[in-house]
Every structure is written in structure tokens, then in C-alpha cells.
Design a protein around this motif. Structure first.
Motif, PDB file in Angstrom:
ATOM      1  N   PHE A 154      13.852  17.093   0.235  1.00 39.23           N
ATOM      2  CA  PHE A 154      13.946  15.812   0.034  1.00 39.23           C
ATOM      3  C   PHE A 154      12.823  15.608  -0.764  1.00 39.23           C
ATOM      4  O   PHE A 154      11.452  16.041  -0.620  1.00 39.23           O
ATOM      5  N   THR A 155      12.502  14.707  -1.860  1.00 40.94           N
ATOM      6  CA  THR A 155      11.286  14.362  -2.663  1.00 40.94           C
ATOM      7  C   THR A 155      11.121  13.038  -2.808  1.00 40.94           C
ATOM      8  O   THR A 155      12.355  12.192  -3.553  1.00 40.94           O
ATOM      9  N   ILE A 156      10.136  12.493  -2.632  1.00 41.40           N
ATOM     10  CA  ILE A 156       9.852  11.056  -3.002  1.00 41.40           C
ATOM     11  C   ILE A 156       9.036  10.876  -4.064  1.00 41.40           C
ATOM     12  O   ILE A 156       8.139  11.527  -4.507  1.00 41.40           O
ATOM     13  N   ALA A 157       9.272   9.768  -5.079  1.00 43.60           N
ATOM     14  CA  ALA A 157       8.417   9.504  -6.090  1.00 43.60           C
ATOM     15  C   ALA A 157       8.687   8.122  -6.489  1.00 43.60           C
ATOM     16  O   ALA A 157       9.440   7.295  -6.186  1.00 43.60           O
ATOM     17  N   SER A 213       7.177   9.130   2.780  1.00 43.94           N
ATOM     18  CA  SER A 213       6.832   7.982   2.300  1.00 43.94           C
ATOM     19  C   SER A 213       5.612   8.294   1.013  1.00 43.94           C
ATOM     20  O   SER A 213       5.336   9.534   0.899  1.00 43.94           O
ATOM     21  N   ILE A 214       5.401   7.302   0.279  1.00 49.63           N
ATOM     22  CA  ILE A 214       4.389   7.439  -0.755  1.00 49.63           C
ATOM     23  C   ILE A 214       3.350   6.205  -0.715  1.00 49.63           C
ATOM     24  O   ILE A 214       3.659   5.331  -0.873  1.00 49.63           O
ATOM     25  N   ALA A 215       2.190   6.608  -0.691  1.00 52.72           N
ATOM     26  CA  ALA A 215       1.112   5.554  -0.762  1.00 52.72           C
ATOM     27  C   ALA A 215       0.393   5.576  -1.948  1.00 52.72           C
ATOM     28  O   ALA A 215       0.540   6.069  -2.913  1.00 52.72           O
ATOM     29  N   TYR A 216      -0.505   4.483  -2.257  1.00 53.48           N
ATOM     30  CA  TYR A 216      -1.244   4.141  -3.260  1.00 53.48           C
ATOM     31  C   TYR A 216      -1.831   5.343  -3.724  1.00 53.48           C
ATOM     32  O   TYR A 216      -2.488   6.011  -2.871  1.00 53.48           O
ATOM     33  N   GLY A 217      -1.767   5.781  -5.045  1.00 54.46           N
ATOM     34  CA  GLY A 217      -2.633   6.893  -5.416  1.00 54.46           C
ATOM     35  C   GLY A 217      -1.519   8.019  -5.386  1.00 54.46           C
ATOM     36  O   GLY A 217      -1.788   9.364  -5.615  1.00 54.46           O
ATOM     37  N   ASP A 218      -0.022   7.699  -4.933  1.00 54.91           N
ATOM     38  CA  ASP A 218       0.979   8.665  -5.180  1.00 54.91           C
ATOM     39  C   ASP A 218       0.919   9.859  -4.032  1.00 54.91           C
ATOM     40  O   ASP A 218       1.086  11.037  -4.578  1.00 54.91           O
ATOM     41  N   TYR A 234       0.731  -1.248   0.161  1.00 61.52           N
ATOM     42  CA  TYR A 234       0.132  -0.118  -0.061  1.00 61.52           C
ATOM     43  C   TYR A 234       0.714   1.122   0.013  1.00 61.52           C
ATOM     44  O   TYR A 234       0.592   2.262  -0.753  1.00 61.52           O
ATOM     45  N   ALA A 235       2.058   1.334   0.691  1.00 68.51           N
ATOM     46  CA  ALA A 235       3.013   2.213   0.744  1.00 68.51           C
ATOM     47  C   ALA A 235       4.245   2.047   0.800  1.00 68.51           C
ATOM     48  O   ALA A 235       4.702   0.786   1.346  1.00 68.51           O
ATOM     49  N   ILE A 236       5.022   2.826   0.224  1.00 71.27           N
ATOM     50  CA  ILE A 236       6.793   2.678   0.467  1.00 71.27           C
ATOM     51  C   ILE A 236       7.223   3.841   1.107  1.00 71.27           C
ATOM     52  O   ILE A 236       6.830   5.003   1.095  1.00 71.27           O
ATOM     53  N   GLY A 237       8.020   3.668   2.373  1.00 75.29           N
ATOM     54  CA  GLY A 237       8.660   4.614   3.040  1.00 75.29           C
ATOM     55  C   GLY A 237      10.162   4.570   3.204  1.00 75.29           C
ATOM     56  O   GLY A 237      10.629   3.460   2.854  1.00 75.29           O
ATOM     57  N   TRP A 238      10.606   5.712   3.478  1.00 73.71           N
ATOM     58  CA  TRP A 238      12.112   5.976   3.549  1.00 73.71           C
ATOM     59  C   TRP A 238      12.226   6.185   5.236  1.00 73.71           C
ATOM     60  O   TRP A 238      11.646   6.955   5.649  1.00 73.71           O
ATOM     61  N   PHE A 239      13.049   5.570   5.776  1.00 73.51           N
ATOM     62  CA  PHE A 239      13.639   5.929   7.034  1.00 73.51           C
ATOM     63  C   PHE A 239      15.027   5.865   6.988  1.00 73.51           C
ATOM     64  O   PHE A 239      15.944   5.611   6.191  1.00 73.51           O
ATOM     65  N   THR A 266       9.993   0.505  -8.523  1.00 69.78           N
ATOM     66  CA  THR A 266      10.843   1.469  -7.955  1.00 69.78           C
ATOM     67  C   THR A 266      10.339   2.554  -7.263  1.00 69.78           C
ATOM     68  O   THR A 266       9.489   3.375  -7.808  1.00 69.78           O
ATOM     69  N   VAL A 267      10.820   3.086  -6.082  1.00 70.50           N
ATOM     70  CA  VAL A 267      10.563   4.247  -5.313  1.00 70.50           C
ATOM     71  C   VAL A 267      11.925   5.034  -5.046  1.00 70.50           C
ATOM     72  O   VAL A 267      13.014   4.274  -4.609  1.00 70.50           O
ATOM     73  N   TYR A 268      11.821   6.216  -5.312  1.00 67.54           N
ATOM     74  CA  TYR A 268      13.132   6.926  -5.314  1.00 67.54           C
ATOM     75  C   TYR A 268      13.102   8.187  -4.094  1.00 67.54           C
ATOM     76  O   TYR A 268      12.002   8.502  -3.916  1.00 67.54           O
ATOM     77  N   LEU A 269      14.175   8.355  -3.724  1.00 66.36           N
ATOM     78  CA  LEU A 269      14.276   9.680  -2.590  1.00 66.36           C
ATOM     79  C   LEU A 269      15.299  10.402  -3.276  1.00 66.36           C
ATOM     80  O   LEU A 269      16.415   9.985  -3.034  1.00 66.36           O
ATOM     81  N   GLN A 270      14.789  11.595  -3.777  1.00 66.57           N
ATOM     82  CA  GLN A 270      15.762  12.415  -3.915  1.00 66.57           C
ATOM     83  C   GLN A 270      16.194  13.510  -3.017  1.00 66.57           C
ATOM     84  O   GLN A 270      15.363  14.016  -2.181  1.00 66.57           O
ATOM     85  N   MET A 271      17.560  13.644  -2.663  1.00 66.96           N
ATOM     86  CA  MET A 271      17.836  14.478  -1.485  1.00 66.96           C
ATOM     87  C   MET A 271      18.719  15.547  -2.027  1.00 66.96           C
ATOM     88  O   MET A 271      19.898  15.035  -2.648  1.00 66.96           O
TER      89      MET A 271
END
Length: 117
Positions: free
Chosen positions: A67-70, A50-55, A32-37, A77-82
Motif C-alpha cells: 500500500f502507498t499513501i500520497a 497515514s500521511i502527516a504535514y510535511g508528507d 495535521y494528518a490524514i489516516g486510512w483505517f 485529496t489523499v490517496y491510498l494505492q493498494m
């Protein structure tokens, strides 16, 4: 079962940028969601974004604006732009997957980000 692999960490100078990647495999449809910690040695793990279903993205207050998550669904793939990295951003960064229960049950092995001072 979901398997997560992070990459993209490294050593950066203050103000530089990095993009972390988290590739998911396995039971993708259960996510349902991917998170960065992130975790600094001796500290507890800290939520980054984090980014959930539905972006729908969510950020820790201290990360907003830097920071930007996409996500790229075609690449699982989920990205974390820092951007504007600081020495205090030094940590091991982990991605994690949550199902509809919103509990982060699956974790990657982590990738080290080191901001030099």
C-alpha cells in the motif's frame, strides 16, 4: 469542522489493485494528518497508513510494500494505492483527519473493498 468523503472501493480479484480517494473540505488548515483505517465486520478498526504535514508517511507493518499513501494538496485529496490485494483485505476503508493533537477526530463514511477468493 472537517468533512471527508471516500471513494474508489469495489470488488477485486486476488492480485489486483485499487486506488482509494479521500477528499477533505471545511477547515482544511486545521488538519495535521490524514489516516486510512479499515474495519472488518466484528473486528475493531485497524490502522492502515497515514500521511502527516510535511508528507511523512507511516504504514502498518502488514501493509508495507503493498500500500502507498500520497496526497495532492491542490485537490485536498489523499490517496491510498493498494496493490496485490488479497481476500483478507476485504473491509470497509475509512479516512480520518487529525489536528495537531494527533487525535483522529473526523471520519468519512467509508468505502467497501471486497477481495474475492
Amino acid at each position: 469542522q472537517v468533512h471527508l468523503v471516500e471513494s474508489g472501493g469495489g470488488l477485486v480479484q486476488p492480485g489486483e489493485s485499487l486506488r482509494l480517494s479521500c477528499v477533505a473540505s471545511g477547515d482544511i488548515l486545521s488538519i495535521y494528518a490524514i489516516g486510512w483505517f479499515r474495519q472488518i465486520p466484528g473486528n475493531s478498526r485497524e490502522f492502515v497508513a497515514s500521511i502527516a504535514y510535511g508528507d511523512v508517511p507511516t504504514y502498518a507493518d502488514s501493509m508495507k510494500g503493498r500500500f502507498t499513501i500520497a496526497r495532492d494538496n491542490a485537490k485536498n485529496t489523499v490517496y491510498l494505492q493498494m496493490n496485490g490485494l488479497r481476500p483478507e483485505d476485504t473491509a470497509v476503508y475509512y479516512c480520518s483527519a487529525a489536528g495537531k493533537s494527533a487525535t483522529y477526530d473526523y471520519w468519512g463514511q467509508g468505502t467497501q473493498v471486497t477481495g474475492s477468493s
